[in-house]
Write an enzyme that holds these catalytic residues in place. Sequence first.
Site, PDB file in Angstrom:
ATOM      1  N   TYR A  26       0.829  -1.213   0.000  1.00  0.00           N
ATOM      2  CA  TYR A  26       0.000   0.000   0.000  1.00  0.00           C
ATOM      3  C   TYR A  26       0.863   1.264   0.000  1.00  0.00           C
ATOM      4  O   TYR A  26       0.641   2.182  -0.798  1.00  0.00           O
ATOM      5  CB  TYR A  26      -0.921  -0.023   1.217  1.00  0.00           C
ATOM      6  CG  TYR A  26      -1.786   1.205   1.372  1.00  0.00           C
ATOM      7  CD1 TYR A  26      -2.955   1.334   0.637  1.00  0.00           C
ATOM      8  CD2 TYR A  26      -1.446   2.213   2.265  1.00  0.00           C
ATOM      9  CE1 TYR A  26      -3.763   2.459   0.774  1.00  0.00           C
ATOM     10  CE2 TYR A  26      -2.244   3.340   2.419  1.00  0.00           C
ATOM     11  CZ  TYR A  26      -3.400   3.461   1.669  1.00  0.00           C
ATOM     12  OH  TYR A  26      -4.190   4.572   1.809  1.00  0.00           O
ATOM     13  N   LYS A  38       1.101   4.232  -2.965  1.00  0.00           N
ATOM     14  CA  LYS A  38       0.776   5.639  -2.761  1.00  0.00           C
ATOM     15  C   LYS A  38       1.954   6.539  -3.107  1.00  0.00           C
ATOM     16  O   LYS A  38       1.781   7.673  -3.568  1.00  0.00           O
ATOM     17  CB  LYS A  38       0.308   5.867  -1.324  1.00  0.00           C
ATOM     18  CG  LYS A  38      -1.034   5.202  -1.008  1.00  0.00           C
ATOM     19  CD  LYS A  38      -2.161   5.783  -1.855  1.00  0.00           C
ATOM     20  CE  LYS A  38      -3.517   5.250  -1.451  1.00  0.00           C
ATOM     21  NZ  LYS A  38      -4.644   5.898  -2.162  1.00  0.00           N
TER      22      LYS A  38
END
Length: 270
Positions: free
Chosen positions: A159, A163
Site C-alpha cells: 500500500y 501511494k
Amino acid sequence: MTPVSPGPDATEGRGRVAVVIGGANGIGAATARLMAARGWRVALADCDAAAGGALAAALAAPFFALDVTDRAAVAALPARVEAALGPAAALVVSAGAFQRNLRVEEEDPAELDRILAVNVKGTWCANRAFGPGMARRRAGSIVNLASTAASLATPLSIYGPSKSAIVGMTRSFAGEWGRAGVRVNAVSPGITLVERVRARLRSEPGRYGADPAQTTALGRLVAPEEVAEAIAFLCSDRASAITGIDLTVDCGWGVSAGWAMYGGVRPPPA
C-alpha cells in the site's frame, strides 16, 4: 457525520463540473458533498453502485458504475460525463485498495496485483483519461488521493509504495500539462475516520496501536470532511498557483513520529 460547510463561497464552483472517482464512500463521498455545496456540478463514479447511487440521488448528481482497473471503462468516462453534465473542470481520484497489517511473508502475493491495479493503474488511467481534454481546453484541476504511508515507513509494504507512485505520477502530470493550464496535486491523509477505519478500530484494536489518536500532534484522528476541505481547496481557483504538491492532512502524525524516543508529544500546559 460532520456537517458540510458551504465554506468561503457557496458559488465557488460556478456551476463547473467536478468528477469524483471513488465517490460513493468515505473521503470521496465527503468531497462530493462538499463540492456540491460549493456550487460544483458533481458526477460520481464508483464500483459500489448501491452507495454511489444513493449519494448521487441525494445530490441530484449522475452516477456512473466504474471499475477503475478497467482501462477501457475509465477511458470512456470523460465522454459519458460530458454527455450528462458537460466537460470536467475538476477530477478527484479517491478510489483506493487497502492492505492488511501483516508480515511480508504472511501476505498473499495476489494482494500485490490487486492493490497496484486499483491504486496505481486506476489513478494513472483516470489522469490519462481526463488530463488531455483539460489541456485542450486550457483549464482544469486534478487531485489524486495518496497517503502519509507514501512518505513515512509503515508495515504496509504494498500500500505505501503504491501511494508513493501516486505522488510521483502527480508530479509528472503537473509538469506534463502545466503549460496548458491544468494543475495536478495530491492529498495525503493520515488515519481518517471513515466508516471502514471506524470498523477496524472496533474489530482490530491492535491494528494502529492502543490509542492511535495519541500518535498525532493534535491528539486526534482526521475527519473525512477535513480531507475534503483540502481537496476542494486544491480544485478551486483559490489554489490557482499551486501544482505538483503533496498536501498532508494527518493531524500531525508525521510531525509527532520523531517525538516518540523523547517520551512522546507533550501534553498542553496546565
